[in-house]
Design a protein around this motif. Structure first.
Motif, mmCIF file in Angstrom:
data_model
loop_
_atom_site.group_PDB
_atom_site.id
_atom_site.type_symbol
_atom_site.label_atom_id
_atom_site.label_comp_id
_atom_site.label_asym_id
_atom_site.label_seq_id
_atom_site.Cartn_x
_atom_site.Cartn_y
_atom_site.Cartn_z
ATOM 1 N N THR A 157 0.839 -1.200 0.000
ATOM 2 C CA THR A 157 0.000 0.000 0.000
ATOM 3 C C THR A 157 0.868 1.241 0.000
ATOM 4 N N HIS A 158 0.464 2.232 -0.806
ATOM 5 C CA HIS A 158 1.131 3.540 -0.808
ATOM 6 C C HIS A 158 0.136 4.570 -0.298
ATOM 7 N N LEU A 159 0.488 5.275 0.774
ATOM 8 C CA LEU A 159 -0.405 6.272 1.347
ATOM 9 C C LEU A 159 -0.507 7.485 0.432
ATOM 10 N N VAL A 160 -1.724 7.995 0.281
ATOM 11 C CA VAL A 160 -1.952 9.204 -0.521
ATOM 12 C C VAL A 160 -2.810 10.219 0.227
ATOM 13 N N LEU A 161 -3.333 9.840 1.398
ATOM 14 C CA LEU A 161 -4.141 10.744 2.215
ATOM 15 C C LEU A 161 -3.256 11.289 3.324
ATOM 16 N N ALA A 162 -2.977 12.572 3.268
ATOM 17 C CA ALA A 162 -1.962 13.130 4.150
ATOM 18 C C ALA A 162 -2.278 12.931 5.626
ATOM 19 N N ALA A 163 -3.466 13.329 6.066
ATOM 20 C CA ALA A 163 -3.799 13.228 7.488
ATOM 21 C C ALA A 163 -4.223 11.829 7.887
ATOM 22 N N GLY A 164 -4.725 11.034 6.924
ATOM 23 C CA GLY A 164 -5.101 9.651 7.221
ATOM 24 C C GLY A 164 -6.392 9.497 7.991
ATOM 25 N N LEU A 165 -7.303 10.458 7.885
ATOM 26 C CA LEU A 165 -8.531 10.425 8.679
ATOM 27 C C LEU A 165 -9.786 10.188 7.849
ATOM 28 N N LEU A 166 -9.644 9.994 6.555
ATOM 29 C CA LEU A 166 -10.824 9.937 5.685
ATOM 30 C C LEU A 166 -11.488 8.570 5.675
ATOM 31 N N ILE A 167 -10.716 7.506 5.831
ATOM 32 C CA ILE A 167 -11.268 6.149 5.758
ATOM 33 C C ILE A 167 -11.746 5.740 7.146
ATOM 34 N N ARG A 168 -13.065 5.695 7.325
ATOM 35 C CA ARG A 168 -13.656 5.342 8.616
ATOM 36 C C ARG A 168 -14.152 3.903 8.552
ATOM 37 N N PRO A 169 -13.578 3.000 9.365
ATOM 38 C CA PRO A 169 -13.971 1.588 9.308
ATOM 39 C C PRO A 169 -15.463 1.365 9.463
ATOM 40 N N GLU A 170 -16.123 2.128 10.333
ATOM 41 C CA GLU A 170 -17.554 1.907 10.558
ATOM 42 C C GLU A 170 -18.380 2.212 9.319
ATOM 43 N N LEU A 171 -17.856 3.046 8.416
ATOM 44 C CA LEU A 171 -18.555 3.352 7.176
ATOM 45 C C LEU A 171 -18.088 2.486 6.016
ATOM 46 N N VAL A 172 -16.800 2.171 6.003
ATOM 47 C CA VAL A 172 -16.213 1.461 4.871
ATOM 48 C C VAL A 172 -16.393 -0.048 4.969
ATOM 49 N N ALA A 173 -16.190 -0.619 6.155
ATOM 50 C CA ALA A 173 -16.196 -2.080 6.303
ATOM 51 C C ALA A 173 -17.511 -2.728 5.864
ATOM 52 N N PRO A 174 -18.686 -2.213 6.255
ATOM 53 C CA PRO A 174 -19.922 -2.870 5.798
ATOM 54 C C PRO A 174 -20.055 -2.901 4.276
ATOM 55 N N ARG A 175 -19.642 -1.840 3.621
ATOM 56 C CA ARG A 175 -19.732 -1.796 2.166
ATOM 57 C C ARG A 175 -18.762 -2.795 1.532
ATOM 58 N N LEU A 176 -17.543 -2.833 2.055
ATOM 59 C CA LEU A 176 -16.568 -3.785 1.508
ATOM 60 C C LEU A 176 -16.950 -5.225 1.811
ATOM 61 N N ASP A 177 -17.509 -5.475 2.980
ATOM 62 C CA ASP A 177 -17.910 -6.844 3.315
ATOM 63 C C ASP A 177 -19.020 -7.338 2.389
#
Length: 378
Positions: free
Chosen positions: A133-153
């Motif tokens: 993985t290569h980081l591209v989000l400077a602060a690293g706060l945009l990906i929220r597991p509670e929002l992303v994980a259900p969609r990816l699952d």
């Protein structure tokens, strides 16, 4: 090593990957890049084999001149929801469907994805190919597991894979970053320990000239929906004793902003590597690429976040004392001028920015990242 570099989204996601892709190619490895169809010509012009994961019209360059859309501003919470909808839903689905054929065609030893490319992790898991993985989000706060994980699952289930509620597939394996380590927020919800490197060839900060310089940019995507923000920014700088250079994007005619004073230069595009060494302050939307390039040159920022990762980057930059923020929706030209004048005179802010640049400058070059990729592939 056969390295397949992948990204989802526009130029802001591709650009951070190119220096490392070039370094890997220079080290004798075979490198291909897969991503948005509209950026295929740019990938090919850089000398890489390109695989389109969307129609060729996706993220095409803007026409020679177009009407800017009304200003759109999104706060940090709304940006995390939009990210989940766009990248964990539509973008991930597109990459999960497109990437298996790309992987079979190129047969990589390793896939290097940009951190917002969530769907490629599914394709690589299905075909048992290691992922870095290569980081591209400077602060690293945009990906929220509670929002992303259900969609990816839900998407993982469609491909016959078990759920991954902790997003371990996004955080395991080699993680690289071409950014100042101190900028990544300790509050990032995804635990990652990146290997940092530095591909920026920047001069050490020198004494400022008698007449300061200011660079104004709203990036390559958000400038299209900036309304009258450019006009307000330039009006706020018109009476300052400074030299101003502004880039408005390929789709905007500089003449549309009206006549400007002789100390204000407006262009469609200029390479940042040519502009940043000659200025003392950057006024921008706070996109990760623009903000990191600014800090690499030891420069303070005046940020007007519009959406995506920008509200989080603005909060982190203020937290570190390297920038100030204004509300793009309501800011007046008078406020822009006053805040710019304050930042230009604030030696403490300047010193903190120089310290970040010096920290970054001490990092090893891309060869360290290439060696790490070699290790991950083997």
């Amino acid at each position: 090593m056969r390295l397949l570099v992948t990204f989802v989204g526009g130029l802001g996601h591709l650009a951070p990957l190119l220096p490392l892709a070039r370094a890997a190619r220079a080290a004798g490895h075979e490198v291909a890049i897969a991503g948005s169809g509209g950026l295929v010509p740019r990938i090919q012009n850089a000398g890489f084999t390109a695989f389109a994961t969307s129609p060729m019209v996706h993220h095409d360059p803007a026409p020679p001149s177009q009407t800017r859309k009304p200003l759109e501003v999104m706060d940090a919470r709304a940006a995390t929801i939009e990210f989940a909808d766009n990248f964990a839903e539509r973008g991930a689905r597109r990459m999960a469907l497109a990437m298996p054929d790309v992987i079979r065609a190129f047969r990589p030893d390793l896939v290097l994805r940009d951190e917002t490319d969530l769907g490629t992790t599914i394709a690589a898991e299905l075909l048992d190919v290691p992922v870095a993985t290569h980081l591209v989000l400077a602060a690293g706060l945009l990906i929220r597991p509670e929002l992303v994980a259900p969609r990816l699952d839900a998407l993982r289930a469609e491909h016959g894979l078990p759920p991954d509620p902790a997003l371990t597939r996004l955080t395991s394996g080699l993680v690289l970053t071409d950014a100042a380590p101190s900028f990544r927020s300790p509050k990032s919800p995804l635990p990652m320990r990146p290997t940092p490197y530095n591909s920026f060839d920047t001069p050490r900060a020198s004494a400022r000239a008698d007449r300061p310089g200011i660079y104004v940019t709203l990036g390559t995507i958000f400038n299209h929906a900036s309304g009258d923000l450019f006009e307000r920014l330039l009006a706020g700088l018109a009476d300052l004793d400074v030299d101003v250079v502004a880039t408005v994007g390929e789709g905007t005619d500089p003449a549309d902003l009206g006549p400007q004073p002789t100390h204000v230069r407006v262009e469609r595009f200029l390479p940042q590597r040519e502009v940043l060494p000659a200025v003392d302050l950057v006024i921008s939307h706070g996109g990760s690429g623009s903000l990191m390039a600014t800090l690499a040159h030891g420069l303070p920022s005046l940020l007007l976040p519009l959406g995506a990762d920008q509200p989080h980057n603005g909060m982190r930059a203020v937290e570190l004392g390297v920038a100030a923020t204004l509300d793009a929706a309501t800011v007046t030209s008078e406020e822009v001028g006053a805040r710019a004048r304050e930042l230009l005179a604030d030696e403490a802010v300047r010193a903190r920015c120089v310290a970040v640049a010096d920290e970054w400058r001490e990092l090893p070059g891309p060869s360290v990242a290439v060696a790490a990729l070699e290790g991950a592939a083997s």
